[in-house]
Every structure is written in C-alpha cells, then in structure tokens.
Design an enzyme around this catalytic site. Structure first.
Site, short mmCIF file in Angstrom:
data_model
loop_
_atom_site.label_atom_id
_atom_site.label_comp_id
_atom_site.label_asym_id
_atom_site.label_seq_id
_atom_site.Cartn_x
_atom_site.Cartn_y
_atom_site.Cartn_z
N HIS A 1 -3.01 10.93 -9.21
CA HIS A 1 -4.39 11.29 -8.93
C HIS A 1 -4.91 12.32 -9.91
O HIS A 1 -6.05 12.26 -10.35
CB HIS A 1 -4.52 11.83 -7.50
CG HIS A 1 -4.84 10.76 -6.51
ND1 HIS A 1 -3.88 9.92 -6.02
CD2 HIS A 1 -6.01 10.35 -5.96
CE1 HIS A 1 -4.44 9.05 -5.20
NE2 HIS A 1 -5.74 9.30 -5.15
N LYS B 1 -2.19 9.40 5.80
CA LYS B 1 -2.07 10.01 7.14
C LYS B 1 -2.64 11.41 7.08
O LYS B 1 -2.55 12.09 6.06
CB LYS B 1 -0.61 10.02 7.59
CG LYS B 1 0.31 10.77 6.65
CD LYS B 1 1.34 11.54 7.40
CE LYS B 1 2.33 12.23 6.46
NZ LYS B 1 2.57 13.61 6.83
#
Lengths: 279, 185
Positions: free
Chosen positions: B39, B104
C-alpha cells in the site's frame, strides 16, 4: 542432577509451535459451541460456525488456524535439579526455526523494529523463564498474533483507583478495541508488580484454559463480573454486533509498591493458542 | 438470514450502490491482495501521479499476508489482517478507481467518507478463519512487488468468497449499528 540434551528442547519446541498453530484447544471449541446457543445475531452465529469449521479443517489437514502464526512466546519453568547441556535459549530458538519452517507457519518477525527485515524463520522467540524446584522442564509455546496484541495496554493508575478503577480500565480497553482484535476475545489482566511485570502478568493470564477461575474467590468474582459486562457491550463476533464479545477474562495479581497501582490488559483473539510439554 | 448476494469482479458503481451494510456477499472472479508495504508503494506512486504496476479500476483489494502453502496446496491459510493500518492509503486508491476492500476491523472517518464520495465498499471477512477461507481461493499469481514476499501483490481467483458488507457507499457502518443493536445497559 538430571541431564537433558539440547536436541530434546529443539524437538519439543518445534512440535509445540506446530501443534499450537494447528490444533485449537478443546476448551475453546466447547465455548464456541456454547456461544452459538447464546448468540442472538445471525451474523454472529454464522461467524462462530465458520470458526468451528475452520478449527476442524486446520486439525484434519495440519495447517494453521490463522495465517498470523504469531510471535513465538515461550514460558519455561526450569527445575533447579536439571542440567541442559548447551545453551537452552539457543535451543528454544532452534526449535522455533524448525517448527515454523517445517510446519509451513508464517514468519512474522522483523530483525530490528526500525531498520530491520523479516528474519525469515520467526526467530527470536520471547522467552520467559522461572525457576522451580524439581528435575523437570515445563515448556509452553503461546504464539501471539499481532492484531490482538496491538489492542493491549499498560496503565500506571493510582492506588485510590482500586478494583473499580481496574474494571473500568478493562471495559474501556475492550470497547476501544472494538472489532480489531478478532472478537470473541480472551482478556488477560495483570494487577500489581511494576511497569514491566504487570504486562507479563496479563500475558501469563492468557495461558489459562477457558473457564478456569482464579483460585482467590475475590478475583474469580471479578473475572465473572467483567466477562458479563464485556458481553453486554454488543461488540459481538468480529465486531459486527452480538452477544459473544469475550470468551473469558483471566486476572493475575502480584504485590505492589505503596505508591504504584499498575494494571495491564493483554487481549488475545479467539485463536487462544498455547501448548505445553513437560520434559 | 437472506440469501447471499453474488458479486462478480471487476465491479461497477451500479454493483456497489446496491450493497447495504449487513448484506452477505459471495465474491467470484479475480481480486487483488495487498497490505502495509504494498500500500505504501502504491500510495507513493499515486500521489506523484505516476502509473501503478496494476490496474485497480473496478477492483477489490483483500488485506492479507497468507501463510506458506504446503506442497499440493494453492495457497496457505489466508485470513484478513487489521484494515485500519491501510487507512492512510485507502482514500487515494479509491480516488484512482478502487471499488472494494476486504479485511477486518473498523475504518477511519476519512476512509468512510471516501467510500461515499468515490462509491466504494468495505467488506468484513472472518479473522482467524484462515484455513476455511483459503478453500475458496482457486489460483494465485504474483502481479507486483515480488520482493515483498508475503506482502507482494497477488491476484487471487476466488469462488464464493464469503464476506459481509461492513461499510457501504451510503455512509452505513455495521460496526456502529451492530453495537447499538446488541448493547445492553
């Protein structure tokens, strides 16, 4: 003096690393099944069912329950009448290396917190050693995942805070953790000792089997009360809302300095992994 | 419980708009993987306006760093990592066309706002159900940043990949709603 070969330590630690990652304890399976009856959320029930299926697949196929195979935290009780030929810490690390490599476990350790690279074999382990009478060595491997570890905290409170202060700290910590530590969680609480020791107590508390209460009825009652209060928070499985937020709460205590009131919360995900062997 | 919604990738704005928090979704097709290190690299390129090594338009990124595959396995256990760590990077990737994220845990306000603005969705998948989830992954191919090892960007072919809409493109937040619904005084 009883003698133990380092190879025995290596092989035992390697086996425990694999078993802890593949086989979820019967105590956890049982509490998932009980949780299914209590859970009111359909999503929550589905998640608990997935966790039961997951544990079954991992056990049958000898693959890890979770891709985060954890930091290898090793608790060792070393009998004072036993002699290990060689360096016992090196042997534990060799066992971790062997277990994580041969067991296809994920390696998650970075050699230096700022400048480091992945060590490639999940070493070094974190080793907590205590000396006990006798000629045995008790080794527990408790792989600790990062997601739940990140939601843990130490608080240096005031003695005036008392047990109510600790309870509020625990509830607040769980509430702020919300969905992140993979609920349903297991909550380890340390009270007393010093800044570093209280964190150790909270970690050690996580080694208990689900349902195993503190031997002192006072702390056993606090554990029950905290579990009930946490399960009223509504966080639920994976934080998507529901009844089953925690599987259990364990407290460990230690004498404290007259001026200090340390408390620590160490959160574990539902993969409450720990396996023990006695050599 | 309502029948799960089947979602085929790549996804369109129309697909995204239909999804509401609490929906059970089965994803089919190709999805990308990426976590912290990947990322960071994508973000830095996007910030400079440089082309990305992968096309993220209409794509879904799964926040995962799988365990090694045993011989004979397509992939090792592959459950989600905590999504919040990707929060600083996610809005810019949505601006560049990313339509979905799977992970999550809770997302920041900036990420939730970006989901509304750029029409994207965040799915929760069960953390710690890594062995079970890996059974829905049919093939794996590294498509960028091979040097990152477990953090390399992979393209996964998934079949009935079981997720739940946690944040939708309408500002809905299942984490908030769920707690409200089940909280007892």
């Amino acid at each position: 003096m009883r003698e133990v070969a380092t190879q025995t330590i290596v092989d035992t630690v390697a086996r425990l690393c694999m078993e802890a990652n593949y086989f979820l304890g019967d105590d956890v399976i049982k509490v998932f099944q009980e949780g299914l009856k209590k859970e009111e959320s359909e999503t929550g029930k589905n998640i608990l069912n997935q966790l039961l299926q997951n544990a079954e697949i991992a056990k049958t196929e000898n693959i890890p329950i979770c891709q985060d195979c954890g930091f290898a935290v090793v608790f060792m009780e070393l009998g004072t009448d036993v002699c290990v030929q060689g360096n016992i810490i090196d042997a534990i690390n060799e066992g971790v290396r062997k277990g994580y490599t041969e067991g296809y476990l994920r390696k998650s350790i970075v050699s230096d917190p700022i400048k480091g690279k992945n060590t490639g074999d999940n070493t070094p382990a974190i080793v907590h050693t205590t000396f006990v009478p006798g000629d045995r060595i008790k080794i527990t491997v408790a792989p600790k995942g990062g997601g739940s570890e990140n939601m843990s905290e130490v608080k240096m409170g005031k003695p005036a805070d008392g047990i109510e202060g600790v309870k509020n700290f625990v509830i607040d910590r769980v509430l702020r953790s919300s969905a992140n530590p993979c609920p349903p969680i297991v909550v380890g609480v340390g009270i007393g000792g010093t800044f570093e020791y209280v964190a150790f107590l909270a970690k050690k508390a996580l080694l208990r089997d689900i349902g195993q209460r503190h031997p002192d009825p006072f702390y056993a009652d606090v554990e029950r009360e905290l579990l009930e209060r946490i399960n009223k928070l509504g966080i639920g499985p994976m934080g998507l809302g529901g009844r089953i937020t925690a599987l259990d709460v364990f407290i460990e205590v230690h004498p404290r300095h007259i001026a200090s009131f340390p408390a620590a919360v160490n959160i574990n995900c539902h993969a409450a992994r720990h396996k023990t062997a006695i050599i | 419980m309502a029948e799960p919604i089947r979602l085929k990738t790549p996804v369109t704005d129309e697909d995204i708009i239909k999804l509401k928090i609490g929906d059970s979704v089965l994803i089919n097709g190709k999805i990308l993987t990426g976590r912290d290190a990947a990322h960071k690299r994508l973000f830095e390129l996007a910030k400079k306006g440089e082309p990305l090594p992968i096309d993220i338009k209409g794509q879904i990124i799964y926040y995962v760093g799988p365990a090694p595959a045993k011989p004979g396995y397509v992939i090792g256990p592959a459950g989600p990592t905590t999504s919040g760590r990707m929060d600083p990077y996610a809005p810019l990737l949505m601006e560049k066309g990313l339509k979905g994220m799977i992970g999550k845990g809770i997302r920041s306000k900036d990420v939730r706002d970006a989901m509304q603005k750029f029409k994207a969705v965040y799915f929760s998948i069960t953390g710690g159900a890594a062995a079970l989830i890996s059974k829905q992954i049919k093939s794996v191919k590294i498509v960028a940043y091979e040097d990152l090892g477990p953090e390399a960007i992979r393209e996964l072919e998934v079949e009935d990949f079981p997720v739940i809409v946690a944040n939708d493109a309408h500002g809905g937040d299942l984490y908030e709603e769920g707690i409200k619904k089940y909280r007892r005084a």
